[in-house]
Design an enzyme around this catalytic site. Structure first.
Site, PDB file in Angstrom:
ATOM      1  N   PRO A  26       0.789  -1.223   0.000  1.00 31.98           N
ATOM      2  CG  PRO A  26      -0.131  -1.114   2.121  1.00 31.98           C
ATOM      3  CD  PRO A  26       0.520  -2.066   1.163  1.00 31.98           C
ATOM      4  CG  ASN A  27      -0.281   4.478   1.077  1.00 30.14           C
ATOM      5  OD1 ASN A  27      -1.198   4.969   0.444  1.00 30.14           O
ATOM      6  ND2 ASN A  27      -0.409   4.080   2.327  1.00 30.14           N
ATOM      7  NE  ARG A  34       2.790  12.832   1.389  1.00 31.92           N
ATOM      8  CZ  ARG A  34       2.265  11.801   2.079  1.00 31.92           C
ATOM      9  NH1 ARG A  34       1.369  11.016   1.536  1.00 31.92           N
ATOM     10  NH2 ARG A  34       2.649  11.563   3.303  1.00 31.92           N
ATOM     11  CE1 TYR A  39       9.047   5.075   2.949  1.00 30.27           C
ATOM     12  CE2 TYR A  39       7.773   7.103   2.953  1.00 30.27           C
ATOM     13  CZ  TYR A  39       8.070   5.880   3.506  1.00 30.27           C
ATOM     14  OH  TYR A  39       7.392   5.448   4.606  1.00 30.27           O
ATOM     15  CG  ASN A  91       8.274  -2.308   0.576  1.00 28.94           C
ATOM     16  OD1 ASN A  91       7.680  -2.354   1.663  1.00 28.94           O
ATOM     17  ND2 ASN A  91       8.900  -1.231   0.160  1.00 28.94           N
ATOM     18  CB  ALA A  94       1.523   0.493   6.568  1.00 30.72           C
ATOM     19  CD  GLU A 115      10.419  -7.542   6.521  1.00 33.62           C
ATOM     20  OE1 GLU A 115      10.633  -8.613   7.135  1.00 33.62           O
ATOM     21  OE2 GLU A 115      10.060  -6.485   7.082  1.00 33.62           O
ATOM     22  CG  HIS A 117      10.930  -2.549   4.802  1.00 32.93           C
ATOM     23  ND1 HIS A 117       9.583  -2.393   4.615  1.00 32.93           N
ATOM     24  CD2 HIS A 117      11.107  -3.687   5.513  1.00 32.93           C
ATOM     25  CE1 HIS A 117       8.950  -3.394   5.214  1.00 32.93           C
ATOM     26  NE2 HIS A 117       9.853  -4.194   5.763  1.00 32.93           N
ATOM     27  NE  ARG A 124      10.133   6.018   8.637  1.00 32.82           N
ATOM     28  CZ  ARG A 124       9.217   5.883   7.668  1.00 32.82           C
ATOM     29  NH1 ARG A 124       9.308   4.851   6.825  1.00 32.82           N
ATOM     30  NH2 ARG A 124       8.247   6.758   7.553  1.00 32.82           N
TER      31      ARG A 124
END
Ligand code: CA2
Length: 164
Positions: A26-27, A34, A39, A91, A94, A115, A117, A124
């Protein structure tokens, strides 16, 4: 190369290259629009294109997909073996921090999953420190920006070649 007429080895294409499924959650379709300080400024299509080039250089191929829907990611993971992939980069965005369904889907498929990221979630907010999928994966690459995907691809292909 496979003998003429023989079925390709599991996880390889008809041309004999290793096929890797790359899923982003997601996203991540909004990458590059942004929060570039977290990112980076690479968009997801650019990231996918770079990964396809890197895979070709390594004698492999990638099928890169993105979904904002947990169930769709679960379905793609479940089909990955039957669809002829040798391994997967994942990835889960969230959902990494919330989804037992994705943990179960990774375990059920039996293919190696790395995995991935872009950021380093453990550096974070506290809610990002827990990965519910890590225990089902063979490894994790995080914190190298968009390069995390490429680094994970190279390492996964090395691992797959060792086990053949
Ligand atoms: O660092 C990663 O790759 C993450 O999986 C990214 C997720 C985050 O929830 C994870 O904790 C770590 C968020 C992806 C959202 O990406 C955007 C990028 C630019 C604009 C909007 C969203």
């Amino acid at each position: 190369m496979s003998p003429r007429g023989a079925a390709p080895r599991r996880g390889t294409s008809s041309k004999g290259s290793t096929k890797i499924l790359v899923l982003s959650g997601p996203n991540l379709d909004r990458l590059g629009t942004r929060e570039p300080h977290i990112y980076g400024s690479t968009t997801l299509p650019q990231l996918h294109e770079g990964l396809a080039h890197a895979a070709a250089e390594l004698g492999a191929s990638v099928d890169c997909r993105q979904s904002n829907h947990e169930g769709e990611l679960v379905t793609w993971l479940g089909r990955a073996g039957d669809d002829g992939f040798a391994g997967r980069l994942l990835n889960t965005g969230a959902y990494t921090h919330t989804s037992y369904a994705l943990h179960d889907a990774i375990k059920a498929c039996g293919l190696p999953v790395v995995e991935v990221h872009i950021s380093n979630p453990e550096a974070r907010e506290a809610f990002r420190h827990v990965s519910l999928i890590a225990a089902a994966c063979i490894a994790k690459v995080a914190g190298f920006g968009p390069d995390s995907y490429r680094t994970a691809l190279e390492a996964l292909l090395r691992r797959l070649n060792q086990s053949r």
